[in-house]
Scaffold this motif. Structure first.
Motif, mmCIF file in Angstrom:
data_model
loop_
_atom_site.group_PDB
_atom_site.id
_atom_site.type_symbol
_atom_site.label_atom_id
_atom_site.label_comp_id
_atom_site.label_asym_id
_atom_site.label_seq_id
_atom_site.Cartn_x
_atom_site.Cartn_y
_atom_site.Cartn_z
ATOM 1 N N MET A 133 0.775 -1.106 0.008
ATOM 2 C CA MET A 133 -0.110 -0.090 0.037
ATOM 3 C C MET A 133 0.948 1.310 -0.082
ATOM 4 S SD MET A 133 -3.019 1.217 0.016
ATOM 5 C CE MET A 133 -4.063 2.635 0.758
ATOM 6 N N THR A 134 2.145 1.146 0.553
ATOM 7 C CA THR A 134 2.851 2.168 0.460
ATOM 8 C C THR A 134 3.139 3.072 -0.942
ATOM 9 O OG1 THR A 134 4.850 0.967 0.347
ATOM 10 C CG2 THR A 134 4.172 1.730 2.509
ATOM 11 N N ASP A 135 2.976 2.331 -2.059
ATOM 12 C CA ASP A 135 3.112 2.639 -3.347
ATOM 13 C C ASP A 135 1.716 3.626 -3.596
ATOM 14 O OD1 ASP A 135 1.606 0.381 -3.459
ATOM 15 O OD2 ASP A 135 2.259 0.310 -5.577
ATOM 16 N N ARG A 136 1.013 3.617 -2.999
ATOM 17 C CA ARG A 136 -0.327 4.323 -3.159
ATOM 18 C C ARG A 136 -0.331 5.525 -2.027
ATOM 19 N NH1 ARG A 136 -2.572 3.075 -7.654
ATOM 20 N NH2 ARG A 136 -2.940 0.766 -7.963
ATOM 21 N N ILE A 137 0.639 6.057 -1.471
ATOM 22 C CA ILE A 137 0.598 6.947 -0.426
ATOM 23 C C ILE A 137 1.862 8.010 -0.961
ATOM 24 C CG2 ILE A 137 1.178 7.739 1.810
ATOM 25 C CD1 ILE A 137 -1.012 6.060 2.035
ATOM 26 N N VAL A 138 1.433 9.234 -1.011
ATOM 27 C CA VAL A 138 2.457 10.444 -1.340
ATOM 28 C C VAL A 138 2.604 10.994 0.171
ATOM 29 C CG1 VAL A 138 2.822 12.360 -2.444
ATOM 30 C CG2 VAL A 138 1.572 10.657 -3.569
ATOM 31 N N PRO A 139 3.546 11.043 0.820
ATOM 32 C CA PRO A 139 4.057 11.686 2.148
ATOM 33 C C PRO A 139 3.663 13.017 2.350
ATOM 34 C CG PRO A 139 5.626 10.188 1.679
ATOM 35 C CD PRO A 139 4.798 10.191 0.248
ATOM 36 N N ASP A 140 4.215 13.775 1.318
ATOM 37 C CA ASP A 140 3.969 15.207 1.316
ATOM 38 C C ASP A 140 3.150 15.561 -0.078
ATOM 39 O OD1 ASP A 140 4.076 17.898 1.286
ATOM 40 O OD2 ASP A 140 6.218 18.055 1.526
ATOM 41 N N SER A 141 1.919 15.820 -0.129
ATOM 42 C CA SER A 141 1.150 16.034 -1.317
ATOM 43 C C SER A 141 1.489 17.070 -1.987
ATOM 44 C CB SER A 141 -0.331 15.775 -1.129
ATOM 45 O OG SER A 141 -0.794 16.954 -0.006
ATOM 46 N N ALA A 142 2.264 18.273 -1.342
ATOM 47 C CA ALA A 142 2.510 19.558 -2.010
ATOM 48 C C ALA A 142 3.574 19.244 -3.008
ATOM 49 C CB ALA A 142 2.939 20.319 -0.773
ATOM 50 N N ALA A 143 4.184 18.378 -3.094
ATOM 51 C CA ALA A 143 5.144 17.720 -3.894
ATOM 52 C C ALA A 143 4.433 17.839 -5.250
ATOM 53 C CB ALA A 143 5.835 16.688 -3.723
ATOM 54 N N LEU A 144 3.105 17.689 -5.493
ATOM 55 C CA LEU A 144 2.527 17.522 -6.616
ATOM 56 C C LEU A 144 1.815 18.638 -6.974
ATOM 57 C CD1 LEU A 144 0.809 13.802 -5.759
ATOM 58 C CD2 LEU A 144 2.634 14.413 -7.333
ATOM 59 N N ILE A 145 1.750 19.138 -8.362
ATOM 60 C CA ILE A 145 1.345 20.443 -8.794
ATOM 61 C C ILE A 145 -0.243 20.135 -9.462
ATOM 62 C CG2 ILE A 145 1.718 22.471 -10.270
ATOM 63 C CD1 ILE A 145 3.437 22.002 -7.827
ATOM 64 N N GLY A 146 -1.200 20.904 -9.311
ATOM 65 C CA GLY A 146 -2.556 21.014 -10.062
ATOM 66 C C GLY A 146 -3.453 20.539 -9.274
ATOM 67 N N TRP A 147 -3.548 20.660 -7.919
ATOM 68 C CA TRP A 147 -4.598 20.227 -7.052
ATOM 69 C C TRP A 147 -5.964 20.907 -7.443
ATOM 70 C CZ3 TRP A 147 -4.626 15.781 -4.524
ATOM 71 C CH2 TRP A 147 -3.579 15.160 -4.204
ATOM 72 N N ARG A 148 -7.190 20.384 -7.199
ATOM 73 C CA ARG A 148 -8.659 21.305 -7.383
ATOM 74 C C ARG A 148 -9.357 20.584 -6.315
ATOM 75 N NH1 ARG A 148 -12.514 18.127 -9.496
ATOM 76 N NH2 ARG A 148 -12.130 16.345 -10.709
ATOM 77 N N LYS A 149 -10.315 21.501 -5.750
ATOM 78 C CA LYS A 149 -11.232 21.004 -4.750
ATOM 79 C C LYS A 149 -12.206 20.340 -5.521
ATOM 80 C CE LYS A 149 -12.431 23.987 -1.469
ATOM 81 N NZ LYS A 149 -13.076 24.913 -0.572
ATOM 82 N N SER A 150 -12.587 19.194 -4.799
ATOM 83 C CA SER A 150 -13.670 18.738 -5.438
ATOM 84 C C SER A 150 -15.180 19.414 -5.569
ATOM 85 C CB SER A 150 -14.115 17.129 -4.410
ATOM 86 O OG SER A 150 -15.321 16.681 -4.740
ATOM 87 N N SER A 151 -15.825 18.916 -6.556
ATOM 88 C CA SER A 151 -16.947 19.699 -6.569
ATOM 89 C C SER A 151 -17.959 19.476 -5.510
ATOM 90 C CB SER A 151 -17.807 19.558 -8.195
ATOM 91 O OG SER A 151 -17.969 18.166 -8.238
ATOM 92 N N HIS A 152 -17.938 18.420 -4.859
ATOM 93 C CA HIS A 152 -18.744 17.930 -3.856
ATOM 94 C C HIS A 152 -18.395 18.409 -2.539
ATOM 95 C CE1 HIS A 152 -21.199 15.293 -6.164
ATOM 96 N NE2 HIS A 152 -20.037 14.969 -6.730
ATOM 97 N N SER A 153 -17.188 19.344 -2.404
ATOM 98 C CA SER A 153 -16.779 20.054 -1.139
ATOM 99 C C SER A 153 -17.540 21.313 -0.951
ATOM 100 C CB SER A 153 -15.374 20.323 -1.085
ATOM 101 O OG SER A 153 -14.671 18.878 -1.025
ATOM 102 N N GLY A 154 -17.858 21.612 0.038
ATOM 103 C CA GLY A 154 -18.385 23.028 0.467
ATOM 104 C C GLY A 154 -17.548 24.027 0.374
ATOM 105 N N SER A 155 -18.015 25.404 0.249
ATOM 106 C CA SER A 155 -17.183 26.495 0.174
ATOM 107 C C SER A 155 -16.712 26.941 1.878
ATOM 108 C CB SER A 155 -17.951 27.590 -0.542
ATOM 109 O OG SER A 155 -19.054 27.877 0.387
ATOM 110 N N GLU A 156 -17.476 26.352 2.673
ATOM 111 C CA GLU A 156 -16.944 26.697 4.220
ATOM 112 C C GLU A 156 -15.644 25.956 4.525
ATOM 113 O OE1 GLU A 156 -20.653 25.083 4.641
ATOM 114 O OE2 GLU A 156 -21.120 27.119 3.810
ATOM 115 N N ALA A 157 -15.169 26.273 5.627
ATOM 116 C CA ALA A 157 -13.879 25.531 5.981
ATOM 117 C C ALA A 157 -14.030 24.222 6.674
ATOM 118 C CB ALA A 157 -13.242 26.508 6.829
ATOM 119 N N GLY A 158 -14.773 23.612 6.338
ATOM 120 C CA GLY A 158 -15.362 22.323 6.945
ATOM 121 C C GLY A 158 -14.624 21.070 6.208
#
Length: 73
Positions: free
Chosen positions: A1-26
């Motif tokens: 399973m360790t090959d399916r984990i990125v320890p520091d996700s900031a190393a990857l570029i291009g993240w987008r918020k899921s359309s199912h996430s709300g606009s609040e800080a939750g």
């Protein structure tokens, strides 16, 4: 399973918020499209935290279930 984990996700570029996430800080989920090993997913509140890489087929099945109401609140 360790090959399916990125320890520091900031190393990857291009993240987008899921359309199912709300606009609040939750609960905010971010995904990264076009990754060669699957679909990386992380908690947007912890950008230097880990990301888990979900296989494409499992991610597609999950999204389909969410869209069809398979996870009632």
């Amino acid at each position: 399973m360790t090959d399916r984990i990125v320890p520091d996700s900031a190393a990857l570029i291009g993240w987008r918020k899921s359309s199912h996430s709300g606009s609040e800080a939750g609960s905010c989920l971010e995904v990264l499209d076009g990754h060669s090993r699957g679909v990386p997913v992380r908690d947007s509140k912890v950008p230097h935290g880990p990301a888990v890489i979900i296989p494409e087929s499992a991610w597609s099945a999950f999204v389909t279930a969410v869209r069809s109401g398979g996870f009632p609140s």
